[in-house]
Design a protein around this motif. Structure first.
Motif, PDB file in Angstrom:
ATOM      1  N   TYR A 146       0.841  -1.203   0.000  1.00  0.00           N
ATOM      2  CA  TYR A 146       0.000   0.000   0.000  1.00  0.00           C
ATOM      3  C   TYR A 146       0.882   1.261   0.000  1.00  0.00           C
ATOM      4  CZ  TYR A 146      -2.781   3.747   2.079  1.00  0.00           C
ATOM      5  OH  TYR A 146      -3.353   4.962   2.345  1.00  0.00           O
ATOM      6  N   ALA A 147       0.698   2.109  -1.000  1.00  0.00           N
ATOM      7  CA  ALA A 147       1.455   3.369  -1.086  1.00  0.00           C
ATOM      8  C   ALA A 147       0.853   4.347  -0.086  1.00  0.00           C
ATOM      9  CB  ALA A 147       1.402   3.932  -2.503  1.00  0.00           C
ATOM     10  N   MET A 148       1.436   4.360   1.094  1.00  0.00           N
ATOM     11  CA  MET A 148       0.798   5.045   2.223  1.00  0.00           C
ATOM     12  C   MET A 148       0.851   6.551   2.124  1.00  0.00           C
ATOM     13  SD  MET A 148       3.552   4.196   5.198  1.00  0.00           S
ATOM     14  CE  MET A 148       3.037   5.468   6.342  1.00  0.00           C
ATOM     15  N   LYS A 149       1.541   7.086   1.144  1.00  0.00           N
ATOM     16  CA  LYS A 149       1.495   8.539   0.953  1.00  0.00           C
ATOM     17  C   LYS A 149       0.055   8.993   0.683  1.00  0.00           C
ATOM     18  CE  LYS A 149       4.229   8.487  -2.743  1.00  0.00           C
ATOM     19  NZ  LYS A 149       4.346   7.046  -3.092  1.00  0.00           N
ATOM     20  N   ALA A 150      -0.781   8.088   0.201  1.00  0.00           N
ATOM     21  CA  ALA A 150      -2.168   8.462  -0.108  1.00  0.00           C
ATOM     22  C   ALA A 150      -2.968   8.753   1.162  1.00  0.00           C
ATOM     23  CB  ALA A 150      -2.847   7.345  -0.907  1.00  0.00           C
ATOM     24  N   ASN A 151      -2.671   8.021   2.221  1.00  0.00           N
ATOM     25  CA  ASN A 151      -3.369   8.229   3.504  1.00  0.00           C
ATOM     26  C   ASN A 151      -2.606   7.443   4.555  1.00  0.00           C
ATOM     27  OD1 ASN A 151      -5.038   8.130   5.793  1.00  0.00           O
ATOM     28  ND2 ASN A 151      -6.897   8.248   4.557  1.00  0.00           N
ATOM     29  N   ALA A 152      -1.913   8.158   5.428  1.00  0.00           N
ATOM     30  CA  ALA A 152      -0.997   7.496   6.360  1.00  0.00           C
ATOM     31  C   ALA A 152      -1.537   7.455   7.781  1.00  0.00           C
ATOM     32  CB  ALA A 152       0.361   8.192   6.319  1.00  0.00           C
ATOM     33  N   ASN A 153      -2.829   7.689   7.951  1.00  0.00           N
ATOM     34  CA  ASN A 153      -3.404   7.594   9.304  1.00  0.00           C
ATOM     35  C   ASN A 153      -3.122   6.193   9.879  1.00  0.00           C
ATOM     36  OD1 ASN A 153      -5.721   6.717  11.193  1.00  0.00           O
ATOM     37  ND2 ASN A 153      -5.797   8.946  11.220  1.00  0.00           N
ATOM     38  N   LEU A 154      -2.745   6.149  11.145  1.00  0.00           N
ATOM     39  CA  LEU A 154      -2.364   4.863  11.753  1.00  0.00           C
ATOM     40  C   LEU A 154      -3.492   3.832  11.683  1.00  0.00           C
ATOM     41  CD1 LEU A 154      -0.344   5.860  14.970  1.00  0.00           C
ATOM     42  CD2 LEU A 154       0.511   5.345  12.679  1.00  0.00           C
ATOM     43  N   ALA A 155      -4.725   4.288  11.809  1.00  0.00           N
ATOM     44  CA  ALA A 155      -5.846   3.342  11.778  1.00  0.00           C
ATOM     45  C   ALA A 155      -5.991   2.734  10.378  1.00  0.00           C
ATOM     46  CB  ALA A 155      -7.141   4.035  12.200  1.00  0.00           C
ATOM     47  N   VAL A 156      -5.747   3.540   9.352  1.00  0.00           N
ATOM     48  CA  VAL A 156      -5.811   3.028   7.972  1.00  0.00           C
ATOM     49  C   VAL A 156      -4.698   1.993   7.778  1.00  0.00           C
ATOM     50  CG1 VAL A 156      -5.538   3.664   5.537  1.00  0.00           C
ATOM     51  CG2 VAL A 156      -6.871   5.143   7.076  1.00  0.00           C
ATOM     52  N   LEU A 182      -6.965   2.039  -3.405  1.00  0.00           N
ATOM     53  CA  LEU A 182      -7.360   1.353  -2.170  1.00  0.00           C
ATOM     54  C   LEU A 182      -8.126   2.252  -1.205  1.00  0.00           C
ATOM     55  CD1 LEU A 182      -4.153  -0.746  -1.296  1.00  0.00           C
ATOM     56  CD2 LEU A 182      -6.266  -1.538  -2.373  1.00  0.00           C
ATOM     57  N   VAL A 183      -7.882   3.561  -1.275  1.00  0.00           N
ATOM     58  CA  VAL A 183      -8.406   4.408  -0.189  1.00  0.00           C
ATOM     59  C   VAL A 183      -9.318   5.554  -0.612  1.00  0.00           C
ATOM     60  CG1 VAL A 183      -6.560   3.864   1.451  1.00  0.00           C
ATOM     61  CG2 VAL A 183      -6.225   5.748  -0.142  1.00  0.00           C
ATOM     62  N   ALA A 184      -9.228   5.993  -1.870  1.00  0.00           N
ATOM     63  CA  ALA A 184      -9.940   7.239  -2.240  1.00  0.00           C
ATOM     64  C   ALA A 184     -11.427   7.151  -1.923  1.00  0.00           C
ATOM     65  CB  ALA A 184      -9.725   7.554  -3.720  1.00  0.00           C
ATOM     66  N   ASP A 185     -12.085   6.114  -2.430  1.00  0.00           N
ATOM     67  CA  ASP A 185     -13.537   6.010  -2.261  1.00  0.00           C
ATOM     68  C   ASP A 185     -13.945   5.563  -0.862  1.00  0.00           C
ATOM     69  OD1 ASP A 185     -14.391   6.916  -4.729  1.00  0.00           O
ATOM     70  OD2 ASP A 185     -14.073   4.968  -5.670  1.00  0.00           O
ATOM     71  N   ALA A 222     -12.346  11.454  -0.785  1.00  0.00           N
ATOM     72  CA  ALA A 222     -11.385  12.175   0.049  1.00  0.00           C
ATOM     73  C   ALA A 222     -10.593  11.228   0.954  1.00  0.00           C
ATOM     74  CB  ALA A 222     -12.108  13.229   0.884  1.00  0.00           C
ATOM     75  N   GLY A 223     -10.601   9.935   0.596  1.00  0.00           N
ATOM     76  CA  GLY A 223      -9.781   8.992   1.358  1.00  0.00           C
ATOM     77  C   GLY A 223      -8.324   9.033   0.921  1.00  0.00           C
ATOM     78  N   ALA A 224      -8.058   9.560  -0.300  1.00  0.00           N
ATOM     79  CA  ALA A 224      -6.684   9.579  -0.823  1.00  0.00           C
ATOM     80  C   ALA A 224      -6.222  10.998  -1.082  1.00  0.00           C
ATOM     81  CB  ALA A 224      -6.610   8.792  -2.140  1.00  0.00           C
ATOM     82  N   TYR A 225      -4.998  11.281  -0.721  1.00  0.00           N
ATOM     83  CA  TYR A 225      -4.352  12.564  -1.028  1.00  0.00           C
ATOM     84  C   TYR A 225      -5.192  13.745  -0.550  1.00  0.00           C
ATOM     85  CZ  TYR A 225      -1.543   9.403  -3.848  1.00  0.00           C
ATOM     86  OH  TYR A 225      -0.749   8.365  -4.257  1.00  0.00           O
ATOM     87  N   ALA A 226      -5.854  13.586   0.573  1.00  0.00           N
ATOM     88  CA  ALA A 226      -6.646  14.677   1.145  1.00  0.00           C
ATOM     89  C   ALA A 226      -5.972  15.095   2.452  1.00  0.00           C
ATOM     90  CB  ALA A 226      -8.084  14.238   1.331  1.00  0.00           C
ATOM     91  N   MET A 227      -6.278  14.385   3.551  1.00  0.00           N
ATOM     92  CA  MET A 227      -5.550  14.657   4.798  1.00  0.00           C
ATOM     93  C   MET A 227      -4.044  14.562   4.571  1.00  0.00           C
ATOM     94  SD  MET A 227      -5.374  15.486   7.872  1.00  0.00           S
ATOM     95  CE  MET A 227      -4.937  15.152   9.574  1.00  0.00           C
ATOM     96  N   ALA A 228      -3.633  13.619   3.719  1.00  0.00           N
ATOM     97  CA  ALA A 228      -2.202  13.392   3.490  1.00  0.00           C
ATOM     98  C   ALA A 228      -1.504  14.639   2.952  1.00  0.00           C
ATOM     99  CB  ALA A 228      -2.011  12.232   2.522  1.00  0.00           C
ATOM    100  N   MET A 229      -2.230  15.477   2.222  1.00  0.00           N
ATOM    101  CA  MET A 229      -1.626  16.690   1.644  1.00  0.00           C
ATOM    102  C   MET A 229      -2.128  17.947   2.356  1.00  0.00           C
ATOM    103  SD  MET A 229      -1.974  15.612  -2.355  1.00  0.00           S
ATOM    104  CE  MET A 229      -1.170  17.035  -3.088  1.00  0.00           C
ATOM    105  N   SER A 230      -2.667  17.779   3.551  1.00  0.00           N
ATOM    106  CA  SER A 230      -3.236  18.943   4.242  1.00  0.00           C
ATOM    107  C   SER A 230      -2.121  19.769   4.878  1.00  0.00           C
ATOM    108  CB  SER A 230      -4.219  18.477   5.310  1.00  0.00           C
ATOM    109  OG  SER A 230      -3.517  17.807   6.339  1.00  0.00           O
TER     110      SER A 230
END
Ligand code: LLP
Length: 438
Positions: A80-90, A301-304, A390-398
């Motif tokens: 999983y390319a975690m740059k998309a969403n690196a929240n620990l729970a994800v 894996l995470v956007a939707d 907003a599961g991908a590249y949203a919080m990750a790029m905030s």
């Protein structure tokens, strides 16, 4: 496939929340209001405030399992390319499924470890790995360094020897293929800063073979992101497999071939690649081969599996345009400002009126601070909106631009909502700073 209890009893099937794959979304209207799995988004907004990212565990698991199952029969590892969403729970959700991870920094490696992920299933991408990051990754025992230049190879060899270790290495080769996506997210053209020129790969493998601090393990590519066309994938994969065969001819045998990430999703009207077609292509290419397939999917894996929940603060009709000013902004979702990206915006409790054409904008002091243009919606102040994908590249790029605390993150699991990152406080934003001595 995950069974999610309905509030009124019974159960329904959720398969990853993938729109465009003939399955149901994790975020659906029920009795006139949007739910995340079994929880009304309005309840989440009341409990945790807005803006707030909301993720669905079932959608995350469904997507990962769908891709994994599509590749059944092909020995593979999903990193999983975690740059998309690196929240620990994800990360935790994926780690429990046995996922690997694709990291691009020491910070991401620390997150893999903190979330219980396996460094032994982790590949390290990126053009600028520092010596300190190399040490950290060697000590953690990662699966592979995806090396992107001759200079990086030399540094890695030196760092590994100084630590009494041998670094497992793959070379990221630039196949010079146009993925036909947004220029900012194309990475496999020869003008790109990424990877090693195709023609330089063989000599570099020969050089690496003689290095004591290096163990050759694989080869990798990543041609870009949000790809919706099979042809560039096929062309790039063929080129790379050709190299693998030429290497074998010289006695350099690889354990794995890493074809990167990039699978696109439907934001608006794109026709994403059906995962079955992508998998069928890979099955064809890898039939009878000894190397294991590694993939680095992020967005798919995470956007939707996520929405950004925001509340309308003010409506401001104007002479040329009408503005709906919401409490989320470009610092929470940069993609519209940066790429002119389109995200769906759905009212949490839709009304049936004809609606007005709104510019959905945030409070940040930039003209580029918009989440969406030209959306016909029947809105009132105080309404909740869900910004899709907003599961991908949203919080990750905030960011904290305008001293805005970053939004909370909530993960829904069936009929329970868990706060997986609390909203920052204003004091936390300047806690690491100091004024000059008086
Ligand atoms: N592997 C490598 C080496 C990458 O650089 C990337 C993404 C991925 C895998 C995952 O790609 P995906 O499957 O998510 O397409 N911020 C942009 C996307 C940048 C992608 C950067 N690299 C966006 O919001 O569209």
């Amino acid at each position: 496939m995950t069974l999610v209890p309905r509030p009124g009893g019974g159960a329904r099937c959720l398969v990853g929340g993938r729109r465009g794959e003939g399955s149901r979304s994790a975020f659906e209207l029920r009795d006139g209001e949007l739910y995340a799995e079994g929880v009304p988004l309005a309840t989440i907004a009341e409990r945790y405030g807005t803006p707030c990212y909301v993720y669905s565990r079932a959608a995350l698991e469904g997507a990962w399992r769908a891709l994994d199952a599509a590749l059944a029969g092909v020995p593979h590892l999903l990193c999983y390319a975690m740059k998309a969403n690196a929240n620990l729970a994800v990360l935790d959700v994926f780690a429990r499924l046995g996922s690997g991870f694709d990291i691009v920094s020491g910070g991401e490696l620390a997150r893999v470890v903190a979330a219980g992920g396996d460094p032994g299933r982790t590949v390290f991408s990126g053009v600028g790995k520092s010596a300190a990051e190399m040490r950290q990754a060697l000590d953690a025992g990662i699966l592979c360094f995806n090396v992107e230049s001759a200079a990086e190879l030399e540094r890695l060899d030196a760092v590994a020897r100084e630590r009494g270790r041998v670094a497992p290495v793959s070379f990221r080769v630039n196949p010079d293929v146009d993925p036909k996506t947004h220029p900012y997210i194309s990475t496999g053209l020869k003008e790109s800063k990424f990877g090693i020129a195709y023609g330089d790969a063989l000599p570099l493998y020969r050089q690496a073979r003689a290095m004591r601090g290096i163990a050759i393990r694989g080869i990798d590519i990543h041609i870009g992101s949000q790809i919706t066309d099979l042809a560039p994938y096929r062309e790039a994969a063929r080129k790379v497999l050709d190299l693998v065969d030429r290497l074998a001819g010289e006695g350099i045998r690889l354990d794995h071939v890493d074809l990167g990430g990039g699978l696109g999703i439907r934001y608006r009207d794109e026709a994403p690649l059906p995962v079955a077609e992508y998998a069928a292509m890979l099955r064809g290419l890898f039939a009878g081969r000894a190397e294991k397939l590694v993939l680095e999917p992020g967005r798919w894996l995470v956007a939707d599996a996520g929405v950004l929940l925001t509340r309308v603060e003010y409506l401001k009709p104007g002479p040329a345009k009408h503005f709906a000013i919401v409490d989320a902004a470009m610092n929470d979702l940069l993609r519209p400002a940066l790429y002119d990206a389109w995200h769906g915006v759905d009212p949490v409790r839709p009304r049936s009126g004809p609606g007005t054409r709104w510019e959905i904008v945030g409070p940040v002091c930039e003209s580029a601070d918009f989440l969406a243009h030209d959306r016909v919606l029947d809105l009132a102040p105080g309404d909740l909106l869900a910004v899709r994908a907003a599961g991908a590249y949203a919080m990750a790029m905030s960011s904290n631009y305008n001293a805005r605390p970053r939004a909370a993150e909530v993960m829904v699991d069936g009929d329970r909502a868990h706060l997986v990152r609390r909203r920052e406080t204003a004091a936390e934003l300047h806690a690491a700073e100091s004024t000059l001595p008086r």
